[in-house]
Design an enzyme around this catalytic site. Sequence first.
Site, mmCIF file in Angstrom:
data_model
loop_
_atom_site.group_PDB
_atom_site.id
_atom_site.type_symbol
_atom_site.label_atom_id
_atom_site.label_comp_id
_atom_site.label_asym_id
_atom_site.label_seq_id
_atom_site.Cartn_x
_atom_site.Cartn_y
_atom_site.Cartn_z
ATOM 1 N N HIS A 169 3.817 -4.986 11.055
ATOM 2 C CA HIS A 169 4.829 -5.079 10.000
ATOM 3 C C HIS A 169 6.185 -5.415 10.593
ATOM 4 C CE1 HIS A 169 1.801 -2.111 8.550
ATOM 5 N NE2 HIS A 169 1.961 -2.755 7.409
ATOM 6 N N HIS A 212 -3.214 2.650 10.746
ATOM 7 C CA HIS A 212 -3.545 1.309 11.253
ATOM 8 C C HIS A 212 -4.131 1.450 12.653
ATOM 9 C CE1 HIS A 212 -1.718 -1.304 8.096
ATOM 10 N NE2 HIS A 212 -1.139 -0.157 7.790
ATOM 11 N N HIS A 224 4.007 7.568 2.445
ATOM 12 C CA HIS A 224 2.910 6.865 3.109
ATOM 13 C C HIS A 224 1.583 7.607 2.992
ATOM 14 C CE1 HIS A 224 1.330 3.644 5.437
ATOM 15 N NE2 HIS A 224 0.995 4.393 6.472
ATOM 16 N N TYR A 237 8.886 -4.087 9.643
ATOM 17 C CA TYR A 237 9.693 -2.856 9.793
ATOM 18 C C TYR A 237 9.339 -2.106 11.083
ATOM 19 C CZ TYR A 237 5.624 -0.383 7.792
ATOM 20 O OH TYR A 237 4.366 0.103 7.533
ATOM 21 N N GLU A 238 8.255 -2.508 11.744
ATOM 22 C CA GLU A 238 7.954 -1.871 13.044
ATOM 23 C C GLU A 238 8.775 -2.522 14.152
ATOM 24 O OE1 GLU A 238 3.474 -0.959 13.551
ATOM 25 O OE2 GLU A 238 3.533 -2.512 12.010
ATOM 26 N N ASN A 282 0.864 3.248 -5.535
ATOM 27 C CA ASN A 282 1.822 4.123 -6.221
ATOM 28 C C ASN A 282 2.436 3.331 -7.369
ATOM 29 O OD1 ASN A 282 2.977 2.771 -3.754
ATOM 30 N ND2 ASN A 282 4.848 3.152 -4.936
ATOM 31 N N SER A 324 -2.893 -0.821 4.631
ATOM 32 C CA SER A 324 -2.821 0.646 4.766
ATOM 33 C C SER A 324 -3.867 1.332 3.899
ATOM 34 C CB SER A 324 -1.426 1.139 4.364
ATOM 35 O OG SER A 324 -0.477 0.672 5.306
ATOM 36 N N MET A 330 5.359 -4.511 1.948
ATOM 37 C CA MET A 330 6.187 -4.751 3.135
ATOM 38 C C MET A 330 5.408 -5.533 4.199
ATOM 39 S SD MET A 330 7.546 -0.843 3.640
ATOM 40 C CE MET A 330 7.735 0.270 2.235
ATOM 41 N N SER A 331 4.494 -6.383 3.741
ATOM 42 C CA SER A 331 3.662 -7.107 4.733
ATOM 43 C C SER A 331 3.207 -8.431 4.148
ATOM 44 C CB SER A 331 2.442 -6.235 5.076
ATOM 45 O OG SER A 331 1.564 -6.204 3.949
ATOM 46 N N ALA A 391 -1.585 -2.498 0.646
ATOM 47 C CA ALA A 391 -1.264 -1.456 -0.339
ATOM 48 C C ALA A 391 0.122 -1.801 -0.868
ATOM 49 C CB ALA A 391 -1.246 -0.079 0.315
HETATM 50 O O1 LIG Z 1 1.126 -3.679 3.490
HETATM 51 P P1 LIG Z 1 0.269 -2.614 4.116
HETATM 52 O O2 LIG Z 1 0.017 -2.846 5.556
HETATM 53 O O3 LIG Z 1 -0.990 -2.374 3.340
HETATM 54 O O4 LIG Z 1 1.102 -1.253 4.034
HETATM 55 C C1 LIG Z 1 1.902 -0.912 2.906
HETATM 56 O O5 LIG Z 1 1.969 0.499 2.841
HETATM 57 C C2 LIG Z 1 3.014 0.957 3.700
HETATM 58 C C3 LIG Z 1 3.925 1.847 2.919
HETATM 59 O O6 LIG Z 1 3.283 3.073 2.650
HETATM 60 C C4 LIG Z 1 3.770 -0.279 4.163
HETATM 61 O O7 LIG Z 1 3.357 -0.628 5.447
HETATM 62 C C5 LIG Z 1 3.330 -1.328 3.176
HETATM 63 O O8 LIG Z 1 3.402 -2.635 3.690
HETATM 64 N N1 LIG Z 2 8.185 -1.966 -0.668
HETATM 65 C C1 LIG Z 2 7.134 -1.187 -1.031
HETATM 66 N N2 LIG Z 2 5.997 -1.222 -0.288
HETATM 67 C C2 LIG Z 2 4.980 -0.421 -0.670
HETATM 68 N N3 LIG Z 2 3.740 -0.244 -0.128
HETATM 69 C C3 LIG Z 2 3.082 0.642 -0.868
HETATM 70 N N4 LIG Z 2 3.854 1.069 -1.901
HETATM 71 C C4 LIG Z 2 5.053 0.409 -1.788
HETATM 72 C C5 LIG Z 2 6.246 0.420 -2.571
HETATM 73 O O1 LIG Z 2 6.391 1.118 -3.564
HETATM 74 N N5 LIG Z 2 7.251 -0.397 -2.153
#
Ligand SMILES: O=P(O)(O)O[C@H]1O[C@H](CO)[C@@H](O)[C@H]1O
Ligand SMILES: Nc1nc2[nH]cnc2c(=O)[nH]1
Length: 294
Positions: free
Chosen positions: A83, A61, A255, A85-86, A243, A30, A219-220, A113
């Site tokens: 992801h 994306h 996001h 979560y999608e 963050n 991201s 989350m990836s 990220a």
């Molecule tokens: O892991 P990437 O794809 O960079 O994205 C990260 O940022 C998003 C959260 O803002 C979530 O999708 C997390 O996985």
């Molecule tokens: N789970 C999780 N995924 C992220 N992706 C970017 N920032 C975060 C976060 O604080 N927590």
Amino acid sequence: MNANVSTAADSLLQQLGNRPRPKVGIILGSGLGGLADQISDALKIDYESIPGFVRSTAGGHRGQLIFGELQSVPVVAMAGRFHRYEGWTNDQAAFPVEVMHAIGADSLIVSNAAGGVSPKLAVGDIVILKDHLNWMGGTFQFNQARLIQKQGKESSEVIGGINRGQIYDQPMAKIAQESAMKAGFSANFGTYLATLGPTYETRAEYRMMRKLGADVVGMSTVPEVLVANALGMRVLGLSMVSNVADPDRPNVANHEEVLLAGQAAGAKMETIVRGVLRRGVLRNCPESTSRTSP
Ligand SMILES: O=P(O)(O)O[C@H]1O[C@H](CO)[C@@H](O)[C@H]1O
Ligand SMILES: Nc1nc2[nH]cnc2c(=O)[nH]1
């Protein structure tokens, strides 16, 4: 090779024509899609035209596979990842890695990220992954079906074979760290904790993650690197802190903030990727053949 993988690979190879086959796969997280624009002589193929690819629905994306050269190395980059979560499965999230491998990639650079769990981290920092904590769970059809077919083994033998324990390639990680230092910024090794998402963590969860030794949380990434590892690919994982996940300073991540931080840190990420491509991935330098984790 699974029928879907070979169908997708054949389709891409046909479109590649006599272009060099990619040696390195790159997955852009991201806010980190800017690196895709640096690829020279780019051939861009939308995911919807690739058999077996699902769709990128997360903000920021693009949904394109980009072939070309970076640092004179033939690469294929995913501008937009999938992801859990999608609603995609581990196999769907990692399918592009199987296809990248099938068309020639023997190394994978995965960026993401992530929230900075370690108190030493600030927004914009880059963490070079040395290991991960997989809280995503879920199984891999890849596990049961494909590896067994491929290796003709019993599932019990194969399941353990997916995660050889040393997923992140130490020589690539060292070159990544040296590239950052040469450019005047620091990038330290760390552990990535993967959650299913899409919610960010509560204060209590960030506190727990810190206690468990996570440096960053996202989350990836994990589905992709597990499959790359199972295929014998060398893996470099790079997290960009989008963050600060400080349990004692309540600021709720979002996001938009993640995407902005990614764009701001894009130059650092590009510096590291270029350094690794230039020095470590393809030159088959002696130290880059050993597969040990940092
Ligand atoms: O892991 P990437 O794809 O960079 O994205 C990260 O940022 C998003 C959260 O803002 C979530 O999708 C997390 O996985
Ligand atoms: N789970 C999780 N995924 C992220 N992706 C970017 N920032 C975060 C976060 O604080 N927590």
